[in-house]
Design an enzyme around this catalytic site. Sequence first.
Site, mmCIF file in Angstrom:
data_model
loop_
_atom_site.group_PDB
_atom_site.id
_atom_site.type_symbol
_atom_site.label_atom_id
_atom_site.label_comp_id
_atom_site.label_asym_id
_atom_site.label_seq_id
_atom_site.Cartn_x
_atom_site.Cartn_y
_atom_site.Cartn_z
ATOM 1 N N LYS A 134 0.836 -1.221 0.000
ATOM 2 C CA LYS A 134 0.000 0.000 0.000
ATOM 3 C C LYS A 134 0.865 1.263 0.000
ATOM 4 O O LYS A 134 0.552 2.248 -0.675
ATOM 5 C CB LYS A 134 -0.919 -0.032 1.228
ATOM 6 C CG LYS A 134 -1.730 1.217 1.465
ATOM 7 C CD LYS A 134 -2.748 1.502 0.377
ATOM 8 C CE LYS A 134 -3.563 2.748 0.716
ATOM 9 N NZ LYS A 134 -4.375 3.206 -0.407
ATOM 10 N N LYS A 152 0.665 11.529 5.589
ATOM 11 C CA LYS A 152 1.020 10.421 6.493
ATOM 12 C C LYS A 152 1.576 9.233 5.706
ATOM 13 O O LYS A 152 2.592 8.642 6.088
ATOM 14 C CB LYS A 152 -0.231 9.972 7.264
ATOM 15 C CG LYS A 152 -0.053 8.672 8.041
ATOM 16 C CD LYS A 152 -1.381 7.910 8.210
ATOM 17 C CE LYS A 152 -1.956 7.408 6.921
ATOM 18 N NZ LYS A 152 -3.139 6.558 7.035
#
Length: 301
Positions: free
Chosen positions: A172, A240
């Site tokens: 991811k 993030k």
Amino acid sequence: MRVGFVGLGRMGAHMARNLVQAGHAVTVFDVRPEAVEVLVELGAEAASSAVGVAPRAEFVFTSLPGPVEVTGTWQGDYGLLANLETGAIGIDLSTVGADTSRSVESEARSRGKRYMDAPVSGGVGGAEAGTLSLMIGGSEEDFEEAFPVLSAIGSSDKIYRCGDIGAGSVTKLVNNLIGMTTNVVIAEAFSMGVKAGVDANVLLDVVTASSGNSATLAQWKDSVLQRDFTPGFMLALGHKDVRLALELAEQLDIPMPVTSVGKERLAAALAEGWGEEAVAVVARLQERDADTVIDGRPSNS
Ligand code: NAD
């Protein structure tokens, strides 16, 4: 199946609804009571705390902002792991680093419980349609067992076992590093094109039909070109993800010069106070530096 679900945000609310609509008995929790209320109206049961979703659940999902919320929710004597039924599988759908996934799984194992990382891709539209891609890190046995319930939130031909625990999170981060930093490159390219006199819609149409196309560019049609930065995917979360990718690269002693610049641009946009807007809002920095606006609205043509 009996399913618990914690975190009913932009992604989680749709995923939990799809689980309900697939016929599962779903118990939900979010720190925002109004988010729980929406799911209850759709047929879910409400829990009054995160651990309240665990009793009798065969699968427990979390879809939370990042590592702090994930470790805080799963770990410790008052966390979800301690309250999971024996034999149940914990599944984290959030985007976190592999170190977070491995730390939670290690505690799960020490408690005799099962846990996998399963970050998702496909945006709010994919979550709504139940067509997300899922990137799983976990044992083959747990993957096979969870597959039918995972199929309620993702396309069954896009549910990938990437390897053991943490492999989903690594995959991811690879994906999002590409997607997020691409916004920075598109902003530079389009500011140049517009300032040189070509209409932003022409640039979009031609690049979309040509070799510069990307999934990130597809999102620009309704965001940057319409001057609408409603998320979708918030800048704060995109920042993030790139930060987590750079932390992983640092652990591996890999230089990431281009990604580092991309992260600095996202950080600068965050410092402008744009964290809750769509990631493509980073284009505004470039527009300011280039003294041009990438505006595709009819009034601008
Ligand atoms: P969001 O901020 O919309 O949702 C997060 C939800 O978690 C909120 O409803 C919040 O109230 C809840 N929450 C926070 N702390 C909690 C706690 N301690 N206990 C219970 N609930 C808590 O975020 P999102 O866009 O839905 O993203 C969720 C995750 O999925 C993130 O990790 C994100 O990186 C990832 N993701 C998002 C997208 C996207 O397009 N939005 C796409 C892929 C992956």
